[in-house]
Design a protein around this motif. Structure first.
Motif, PDB file in Angstrom:
ATOM      1  N   GLY A  71       1.855   9.466  -5.832  1.00 49.57           N
ATOM      2  CA  GLY A  71       2.718  10.514  -6.158  1.00 49.57           C
ATOM      3  C   GLY A  71       3.729  10.886  -6.627  1.00 49.57           C
ATOM      4  O   GLY A  71       3.829  11.934  -7.334  1.00 49.57           O
ATOM      5  N   ALA A  72       4.401   9.850  -7.316  1.00 46.70           N
ATOM      6  CA  ALA A  72       5.811  10.370  -7.615  1.00 46.70           C
ATOM      7  C   ALA A  72       5.040  10.125  -9.493  1.00 46.70           C
ATOM      8  O   ALA A  72       5.410  11.670 -10.028  1.00 46.70           O
ATOM      9  CB  ALA A  72       6.497   9.057  -7.836  1.00 46.70           C
ATOM     10  N   ILE A  91       0.824   4.116  -3.034  1.00 47.73           N
ATOM     11  CA  ILE A  91       0.807   5.021  -2.393  1.00 47.73           C
ATOM     12  C   ILE A  91       2.186   6.150  -3.245  1.00 47.73           C
ATOM     13  O   ILE A  91       1.798   7.430  -3.394  1.00 47.73           O
ATOM     14  CB  ILE A  91       0.572   5.647  -1.125  1.00 47.73           C
ATOM     15  N   GLY A  92       3.109   5.872  -2.967  1.00 50.21           N
ATOM     16  CA  GLY A  92       4.376   6.692  -3.134  1.00 50.21           C
ATOM     17  C   GLY A  92       4.640   6.758  -4.835  1.00 50.21           C
ATOM     18  O   GLY A  92       4.534   7.718  -5.452  1.00 50.21           O
ATOM     19  N   ALA A  93       4.324   5.104  -5.203  1.00 53.79           N
ATOM     20  CA  ALA A  93       3.938   5.483  -6.803  1.00 53.79           C
ATOM     21  C   ALA A  93       3.301   6.410  -7.743  1.00 53.79           C
ATOM     22  O   ALA A  93       3.238   7.576  -8.244  1.00 53.79           O
ATOM     23  CB  ALA A  93       4.017   3.769  -7.857  1.00 53.79           C
ATOM     24  N   ARG A 104       0.997  -1.354  -0.159  1.00 49.72           N
ATOM     25  CA  ARG A 104       0.087  -0.171   0.608  1.00 49.72           C
ATOM     26  C   ARG A 104       0.469   1.310  -0.619  1.00 49.72           C
ATOM     27  O   ARG A 104       0.759   1.874  -0.623  1.00 49.72           O
ATOM     28  CB  ARG A 104      -0.691  -0.071   1.248  1.00 49.72           C
ATOM     29  N   ASN A 105       1.479   1.746   0.789  1.00 52.70           N
ATOM     30  CA  ASN A 105       2.560   2.501   0.786  1.00 52.70           C
ATOM     31  C   ASN A 105       3.700   2.240  -0.249  1.00 52.70           C
ATOM     32  O   ASN A 105       3.649   3.386  -1.414  1.00 52.70           O
ATOM     33  CB  ASN A 105       3.759   2.183   2.046  1.00 52.70           C
ATOM     34  N   LEU A 106       3.745   1.606  -1.407  1.00 52.32           N
ATOM     35  CA  LEU A 106       4.508   1.489  -2.407  1.00 52.32           C
ATOM     36  C   LEU A 106       3.758   2.051  -2.873  1.00 52.32           C
ATOM     37  O   LEU A 106       3.882   3.386  -4.227  1.00 52.32           O
ATOM     38  CB  LEU A 106       5.372   0.403  -2.713  1.00 52.32           C
TER      39      LEU A 106
END
Length: 302
Positions: free
Chosen positions: A176-177, A172-174, A168-170
């Motif tokens: 956002g990027a 979200i980070g992808a 999930r964090n991955l």
């Protein structure tokens, strides 16, 4: 005396018979193991053929790779030959593949074949006989009989714990990027909501020209020239006249390569709005749109 003569005759007979026996053509089969094969396993065997010295083997008579039966394929055939002790020797390496789905342990037959050999006495056929190997099932057909019905059941396997936070964090980070990259591209290309900002007035004007279709004459040419004047005034921070071009380029050196085009534009605008004869060097619709795109390009490079 008669016994001695009889013994000598027998010895002479054996002496003439043994070489003939030694010169017989023979074939012997050796397998890696005779049992323990499952469906899909490779079965390797070696066939040693011996013949009198000077004999030749017809390679066309060797078995060819391919299906042999409905559940057995010949995968590979290789041949090596040598000579020794007055004999000609051939070693045939065979690789089979078993596709028989056994329900119990049993033997399957591997078909034999014939090889043609030419000796001093003529051509002869050496027969390699069929042979068998043992195959086994992958699993038993019926489980061992149990007294209770629940004894046939196996306990449930333990559930593996999966941490959902990391993916999930991955994600979200992808995401956002990706949004940041999209914002940077939109700012560089003057897409909404960046197309109206002061620092990219020429990019916004170039987008408007594309919408107006100035190049094909779909918009009033005079209004298009006035829109270029307004963009130049905005970039200058005040009204920009032909005599102010040098000061404008000093404050905005990124537009210096377009000095000649700027002077040509102001001259063409002067003739259009304040009279005078048109010149061959005046801007046409397509040239004006190209000039605006050049201004936008230099604006982005600043």
């Amino acid at each position: 005396m008669r016994s001695a003569m009889r013994f000598a005759c027998v010895a002479l007979l054996l002496a003439t018979t043994l070489p003939a026996v030694a010169q017989e053509t023979t074939a012997r089969i050796r397998s890696a193991r005779p049992f323990g094969y499952f469906v899909g396993d490779l079965i390797r065997a070696r066939v040693d053929v011996s013949a009198p010295a000077g004999a030749t083997l017809s390679r066309a008579s060797l078995p060819h790779p391919g299906p042999l039966t409905g559940s057995l394929d010949l995968r590979d055939v290789s041949l090596r030959e040598s000579s020794g002790e007055g004999q000609r020797l051939w070693r045939l390496e065979l690789t089979y593949q078993n596709f028989y789905v056994a329900l119990d342990a049993r033997d399957i037959e591997i078909p034999g074949f014939e090889i043609s050999i030419t000796t001093a006495t003529g051509a002869e056929t050496v027969k390699v006989p069929a042979w068998s190997v043992g195959v086994s099932p992958l699993r038993e057909i019926a489980p061992k009989k149990q007294e209770r019905a629940e004894d046939y059941l196996r306990p449930d396997g333990s559930t593996a714990f999966i941490d959902e936070a990391a993916p999930r964090n991955l994600a979200i980070g992808a995401g956002g990027a990706a949004l940041l990259a999209l914002a940077l591209v939109a700012r560089d290309r003057a897409w909404p909501p960046f197309r109206r900002r002061k620092t990219r007035v020429f990019s916004a004007l170039a987008n408007e020209f594309s919408r107006w279709r100035v190049e094909s004459g779909g918009h009033d040419f005079g209004e298009a020239i006035q829109s270029v004047h307004r963009a130049l005034d905005t970039a200058n921070g005040g009204s920009l006249l032909s005599g102010d071009i040098s000061d404008f380029l000093r404050k905005h050196p990124e537009f210096a390569p377009l000095r000649a085009d700027l002077e040509r534009f102001f001259a063409a605008s002067q003739r259009r709005f304040f009279g005078g004869q048109a010149s061959d060097g005046d801007f046409q619709a397509a040239q004006l749109a190209q000039f605006v795109r050049a201004l936008a390009k230099q604006e982005r490079s600043a």
